[in-house]
Design a protein around this motif. Structure first.
Motif, PDB file in Angstrom:
ATOM      1  N   GLN A 142       9.460   1.928   9.465  1.00 11.04           N
ATOM      2  CA  GLN A 142       8.418   2.357   9.551  1.00 11.04           C
ATOM      3  C   GLN A 142       7.613   2.364  11.571  1.00 11.04           C
ATOM      4  N   SER A 143       6.910   1.607  11.043  1.00 15.79           N
ATOM      5  CA  SER A 143       6.038   1.310  13.033  1.00 15.79           C
ATOM      6  C   SER A 143       6.838   0.550  13.478  1.00 15.79           C
ATOM      7  N   GLU A 155       5.563   7.050   0.701  1.00 15.41           N
ATOM      8  CA  GLU A 155       4.677   7.404   0.985  1.00 15.41           C
ATOM      9  C   GLU A 155       4.463   8.780   1.559  1.00 15.41           C
ATOM     10  N   TYR A 180       6.062  12.482  10.252  1.00 15.52           N
ATOM     11  CA  TYR A 180       5.823  11.316  10.568  1.00 15.52           C
ATOM     12  C   TYR A 180       6.292   9.702   9.526  1.00 15.52           C
ATOM     13  N   GLY A 203       6.790  -3.888  12.632  1.00 12.27           N
ATOM     14  CA  GLY A 203       6.857  -2.608  11.371  1.00 12.27           C
ATOM     15  C   GLY A 203       6.466  -3.357  10.079  1.00 12.27           C
ATOM     16  N   VAL A 204       5.535  -2.357   9.177  1.00 11.63           N
ATOM     17  CA  VAL A 204       4.940  -3.195   7.462  1.00 11.63           C
ATOM     18  C   VAL A 204       5.946  -2.899   6.838  1.00 11.63           C
ATOM     19  N   PHE A 226      -4.737   0.043  12.831  1.00 15.89           N
ATOM     20  CA  PHE A 226      -3.254   0.636  12.790  1.00 15.89           C
ATOM     21  C   PHE A 226      -3.662   1.885  12.293  1.00 15.89           C
ATOM     22  N   ASN A 232      -1.086   4.370  14.335  1.00 18.18           N
ATOM     23  CA  ASN A 232      -0.470   4.929  14.027  1.00 18.18           C
ATOM     24  C   ASN A 232      -1.519   7.444  14.203  1.00 18.18           C
ATOM     25  N   CYS A 252       9.626   7.213   9.299  1.00 17.81           N
ATOM     26  CA  CYS A 252       9.194   5.387   9.162  1.00 17.81           C
ATOM     27  C   CYS A 252      10.081   5.601   8.460  1.00 17.81           C
ATOM     28  N   TYR A 311       0.812  -1.305  -0.088  1.00 11.24           N
ATOM     29  CA  TYR A 311      -0.089   0.073   0.096  1.00 11.24           C
ATOM     30  C   TYR A 311       0.911   1.455   0.082  1.00 11.24           C
ATOM     31  N   ILE A 312       2.289   1.084   0.383  1.00 13.75           N
ATOM     32  CA  ILE A 312       3.414   2.048   0.214  1.00 13.75           C
ATOM     33  C   ILE A 312       3.816   1.835  -0.424  1.00 13.75           C
TER      34      ILE A 312
HETATM   35  N1  GLU Z   1       4.264   4.318   7.327  1.00 15.12           N
HETATM   36  C1  GLU Z   1       3.237   3.345   7.879  1.00 15.12           C
HETATM   37  C2  GLU Z   1       1.682   3.778   8.232  1.00 15.12           C
HETATM   38  O1  GLU Z   1       1.698   5.139   8.558  1.00 15.12           O
HETATM   39  C3  GLU Z   1       4.132   2.534   8.576  1.00 15.12           C
HETATM   40  C4  GLU Z   1       2.663   1.083   9.537  1.00 15.12           C
HETATM   41  C5  GLU Z   1       3.396   0.423   9.776  1.00 15.12           C
HETATM   42  O2  GLU Z   1       5.064  -0.549  10.157  1.00 15.12           O
HETATM   43  O3  GLU Z   1       2.371  -0.820  10.980  1.00 15.12           O
HETATM   44  O4  GLU Z   1       1.175   3.301   7.106  1.00 15.12           O
END
Ligand code: GLU
Length: 324
Positions: free
Chosen positions: A67-68, A162, A193, A262-263, A100, A118, A197, A31-32
């Motif tokens: 990421q997260s 992103e 943010y 993290g994703v 999330f 998030n 990430c 999705y990214i």
């Molecule tokens: N940057 C990602 C987002 O906000 C992080 C989500 C994740 O790692 O769970 O969608």
């Protein structure tokens, strides 16, 4: 740790890596868009001790975006510079039974449930942007770099990807601005943010960052004090109850240590006063958690007796391995 014991721990880490290498469940997050380019089979496990030694198996030096996994560390920085009360006004400490990236705030309090989702992480970014001004990203990166023990930098392609597609996170930033959580423009909070990430790390870095939390906020290799005691305690508490999104309760029962996924495929786990664990495996499950990251921690927890309530004795099977 003497070398014989270090060898024993290294053998367990290598065994867990070999056992899970065949697992191909989950999908690389796309999705990214830039995340989808990561080869799915990469897999690394790194374990950092309180002596600053890193034990590793597999692809532990391959960069990926944090990421997260950045969320607990940004939260610790906010606690440190703004204090617990100020941060708590803006962000709660309750688990949230939603995805999330849900556009949801706590009823009545009108603040995000916690800093591991998030909404909470973007609230923290807004607070940091407000506190530090345009220097916020450099200040945040400096702290995360100190925790990793080396200078971290942004993966520009992932950041741009992103930033170009993160409409939901921008919507969250506007929601938080409207709720009075921060006063800086919503786009500045979202941009901080996105940059946070997009920091590029390895499983080794993540293990050392986890070890810094385990070592009461001081990097065990460099000895540098990065986070204060109170910030570490609050951060680990929220990681424990909220770190694995809507899978957090299952995680606490099965693994029993604070963690954050993290994703991008990263996962940090913290065994208080003993270890930092960093896993990298790009295939994530429906909740956005790396499948082999969860399994690796579950197997290490089982094999080393890491569960917080393991015979009321965390590390019960690990301690003899670490004894000098
Ligand atoms: N940057 C990602 C987002 O906000 C992080 C989500 C994740 O790692 O769970 O969608």
């Amino acid at each position: 740790m003497n070398s014989a014991d270090g060898g024993h721990l290294a053998r367990i880490v290598a065994e867990v890596h070999a056992r899970l290498a065949v697992v191909t469940d989950g999908e690389v997050a796309d999705y990214i868009p830039a995340l989808a380019l990561m080869p799915p089979d990469l897999f690394g496990i790194a374990v950092a001790t309180m002596q600053g030694e890193v034990i590793e198996a597999g692809d532990t030096r391959r960069p990926f975006t944090i990421q997260s996994v950045s969320k607990p560390f940004a939260y610790a920085v906010a606690l440190e510079v703004l204090g617990r009360e100020r941060v708590r006004q803006a962000v709660g400490v309750q688990p949230m039974a939603e995805a999330f990236n849900a556009l949801v705030l706590e009823p009545r309090r009108n603040r995000p449930y916690n800093a591991m989702v998030n909404a909470g992480a973007i609230a923290v970014a807004g607070l940091l942007r407000q506190h530090f001004g345009p220097a916020a990203f450099d200040e945040l990166t400096a702290r995360l770099s100190d925790a990793a023990g080396r200078p971290l930098a942004v993966d520009q392609a992932v950041y741009e990807s992103e930033a170009a597609t993160g409409h939901r996170n921008r919507a969250l930033a506007h929601l938080l601005h409207a709720a009075g959580i921060f006063t800086v423009p919503a786009d500045e909070a979202a941009d901080l943010y996105f940059r946070q990430c997009s920091l590029s790390v390895t499983a080794r870095d993540v293990a050392m960052m986890g070890a810094t939390l385990a070592h009461i906020g001081a990097n065990p290799r460099t000895g540098q004090a990065v986070f204060g005691l109170d910030a570490v305690r609050d951060t680990l508490s929220v990681m424990f109850s909220c770190g694995l999104y809507d899978g957090a309760g299952e995680w606490i029962c099965r693994v029993g240590v604070p963690a954050k996924s993290g994703v991008g495929g990263g996962l940090v786990a913290v065994v208080n006063r003993l270890l930092g664990i960093g896993v990298f495996s790009p295939r994530v499950d429906g909740a956005g958690n790396p499948v082999r990251g969860l399994l690796a921690c579950e197997h290490l927890s089982e094999d080393l007796g890491l569960h917080l309530f393991e015979s009321s004795n965390p590390g019960s099977r690990l301690l003899p391995l670490l004894a000098r």
